[in-house]
Design a protein around this motif. Structure first.
Motif, PDB file in Angstrom:
ATOM      1  N   VAL A 198      12.714  -8.469 -36.164  1.00 59.82           N
ATOM      2  CA  VAL A 198      12.027  -8.738 -34.900  1.00 59.82           C
ATOM      3  C   VAL A 198      12.941  -9.523 -33.970  1.00 59.82           C
ATOM      4  O   VAL A 198      13.044  -9.223 -32.768  1.00 59.82           O
ATOM      5  N   MET A 199      13.629 -10.545 -34.514  1.00 69.73           N
ATOM      6  CA  MET A 199      14.540 -11.352 -33.694  1.00 69.73           C
ATOM      7  C   MET A 199      15.657 -10.482 -33.097  1.00 69.73           C
ATOM      8  O   MET A 199      15.964 -10.556 -31.902  1.00 69.73           O
ATOM      9  N   TRP A 200      16.280  -9.654 -33.953  1.00 71.19           N
ATOM     10  CA  TRP A 200      17.346  -8.766 -33.492  1.00 71.19           C
ATOM     11  C   TRP A 200      16.825  -7.773 -32.458  1.00 71.19           C
ATOM     12  O   TRP A 200      17.451  -7.550 -31.421  1.00 71.19           O
ATOM     13  N   SER A 201      15.683  -7.163 -32.739  1.00 72.83           N
ATOM     14  CA  SER A 201      15.148  -6.125 -31.855  1.00 72.83           C
ATOM     15  C   SER A 201      14.764  -6.685 -30.493  1.00 72.83           C
ATOM     16  O   SER A 201      15.100  -6.107 -29.453  1.00 72.83           O
ATOM     17  N   CYS A 202      14.063  -7.811 -30.493  1.00 70.54           N
ATOM     18  CA  CYS A 202      13.616  -8.388 -29.223  1.00 70.54           C
ATOM     19  C   CYS A 202      14.776  -8.911 -28.395  1.00 70.54           C
ATOM     20  O   CYS A 202      14.846  -8.662 -27.188  1.00 70.54           O
ATOM     21  N   SER A 203      15.700  -9.630 -29.029  1.00 76.80           N
ATOM     22  CA  SER A 203      16.818 -10.184 -28.268  1.00 76.80           C
ATOM     23  C   SER A 203      17.721  -9.078 -27.736  1.00 76.80           C
ATOM     24  O   SER A 203      18.182  -9.141 -26.591  1.00 76.80           O
ATOM     25  N   SER A 204      17.960  -8.046 -28.521  1.00 81.13           N
ATOM     26  CA  SER A 204      18.817  -6.944 -28.077  1.00 81.13           C
ATOM     27  C   SER A 204      18.149  -6.135 -26.968  1.00 81.13           C
ATOM     28  O   SER A 204      18.740  -5.883 -25.914  1.00 81.13           O
ATOM     29  N   PHE A 205      16.904  -5.719 -27.194  1.00 79.79           N
ATOM     30  CA  PHE A 205      16.200  -4.895 -26.216  1.00 79.79           C
ATOM     31  C   PHE A 205      16.055  -5.615 -24.885  1.00 79.79           C
ATOM     32  O   PHE A 205      16.365  -5.059 -23.819  1.00 79.79           O
ATOM     33  N   VAL A 206      15.607  -6.868 -24.928  1.00 77.62           N
ATOM     34  CA  VAL A 206      15.361  -7.610 -23.683  1.00 77.62           C
ATOM     35  C   VAL A 206      16.671  -7.914 -22.964  1.00 77.62           C
ATOM     36  O   VAL A 206      16.748  -7.843 -21.733  1.00 77.62           O
ATOM     37  N   SER A 207      17.701  -8.237 -23.721  1.00 78.99           N
ATOM     38  CA  SER A 207      18.992  -8.525 -23.115  1.00 78.99           C
ATOM     39  C   SER A 207      19.503  -7.336 -22.305  1.00 78.99           C
ATOM     40  O   SER A 207      19.906  -7.477 -21.142  1.00 78.99           O
ATOM     41  N   TYR A 208      19.462  -6.158 -22.900  1.00 77.05           N
ATOM     42  CA  TYR A 208      19.929  -4.964 -22.197  1.00 77.05           C
ATOM     43  C   TYR A 208      18.953  -4.537 -21.098  1.00 77.05           C
ATOM     44  O   TYR A 208      19.366  -4.038 -20.047  1.00 77.05           O
ATOM     45  N   LEU A 209      17.674  -4.726 -21.329  1.00 78.71           N
ATOM     46  CA  LEU A 209      16.677  -4.390 -20.310  1.00 78.71           C
ATOM     47  C   LEU A 209      16.930  -5.181 -19.029  1.00 78.71           C
ATOM     48  O   LEU A 209      16.909  -4.620 -17.920  1.00 78.71           O
ATOM     49  N   LEU A 210      17.183  -6.480 -19.163  1.00 81.59           N
ATOM     50  CA  LEU A 210      17.431  -7.309 -17.986  1.00 81.59           C
ATOM     51  C   LEU A 210      18.720  -6.926 -17.277  1.00 81.59           C
ATOM     52  O   LEU A 210      18.830  -7.050 -16.052  1.00 81.59           O
ATOM     53  N   VAL A 211      19.706  -6.456 -18.041  1.00 80.78           N
ATOM     54  CA  VAL A 211      20.947  -5.973 -17.407  1.00 80.78           C
ATOM     55  C   VAL A 211      20.655  -4.738 -16.560  1.00 80.78           C
ATOM     56  O   VAL A 211      21.079  -4.641 -15.399  1.00 80.78           O
ATOM     57  N   PHE A 212      19.927  -3.786 -17.123  1.00 83.27           N
ATOM     58  CA  PHE A 212      19.617  -2.562 -16.387  1.00 83.27           C
ATOM     59  C   PHE A 212      18.699  -2.827 -15.193  1.00 83.27           C
ATOM     60  O   PHE A 212      18.700  -2.064 -14.218  1.00 83.27           O
ATOM     61  N   MET A 213      17.914  -3.899 -15.255  1.00 86.33           N
ATOM     62  CA  MET A 213      16.993  -4.220 -14.160  1.00 86.33           C
ATOM     63  C   MET A 213      17.693  -4.862 -12.976  1.00 86.33           C
ATOM     64  O   MET A 213      17.068  -5.062 -11.925  1.00 86.33           O
TER      65      MET A 213
END
Length: 201
Positions: free
Chosen positions: A6-21
């Motif tokens: 969960v830690m890996w998935s959330c930190s990775s997904f959100v990190s890249y999501l904010l970059v694309f946003m």
């Protein structure tokens, strides 16, 4: 391993999501990218010290909580659930519509910085805990365990560009939801968990 997934998935997904946003946040895309870099630099300076001093659980709670704060405030502004404070609106010239647009250009990048700083620290703490804390992954099983966590996390992260293209405020809702999930999981870790094991010489 489930918690760290969960830690890996959330930190990775959100990190890249904010970059694309960055291209959709109010304000210049150049400013948003500068903010991205500044958040990363500051997080790299803060993350290790924070983790060493306060341990894994508190570091996760602080970092995910910080990212959640930034995300929720952006959501409230983008969804028009909370009006821009009059004191900020009046600092910009023109009719009320232009004032609101200028206020969002002023506020959103700053809130995005908070969200990005938090998630970058969380990502760093995830690496720190996974690679150095024997209470998380014993040395004999560390490489395999991290491999499984990253496989799931990266598989989820490939959806980040697609989520970015959803209509506002859905992308920031995904960010807030993922960070909230990670924050709740963070509360289940032991207070004593820390990557730093001090040895007396």
């Amino acid at each position: 391993m489930l918690k760290m997934t969960v830690m890996w998935s959330c930190s990775s997904f959100v990190s890249y999501l904010l970059v694309f946003m960055n291209k959709y946040f109010e304000g210049s895309i150049f400013t948003n990218n500068y903010i991205e870099g500044a958040a990363g630099i500051l997080a790299s300076q803060m993350g290790g010290t924070l983790y060493a001093r306060y341990g894994m659980k508190r570091s996760f709670i602080f970092s995910f909580g910080l990212s959640l704060l930034g995300g929720v405030l952006i959501f409230l502004l983008e969804s028009h659930l909370v009006p821009v404070p009059a004191s900020i609106l009046l600092s910009f010239p023109g009719p009320i519509k232009n004032q609101r647009e200028m206020a969002l250009i002023y506020l959103v990048p700053k809130l995005a910085f908070i969200a990005k700083l938090g998630i970058h620290i969380a990502f760093l703490c995830t690496y720190q805990a996974s690679f150095s804390d024997d209470t998380i992954f014993p040395a004999a099983k560390r490489a395999t365990s991290i491999g499984y966590c990253q496989l799931i996390a990266r598989s989820l992260t490939i959806l980040a560009p697609e989520v970015t293209e959803l209509k506002k405020p859905l992308p920031i809702m995904f960010q807030s939801g993922m960070v909230l999930l990670a924050l709740m999981v963070s509360l289940t870790f032991n207070d004593s968990s820390s990557s730093v094991k001090t040895k007396k010489v």
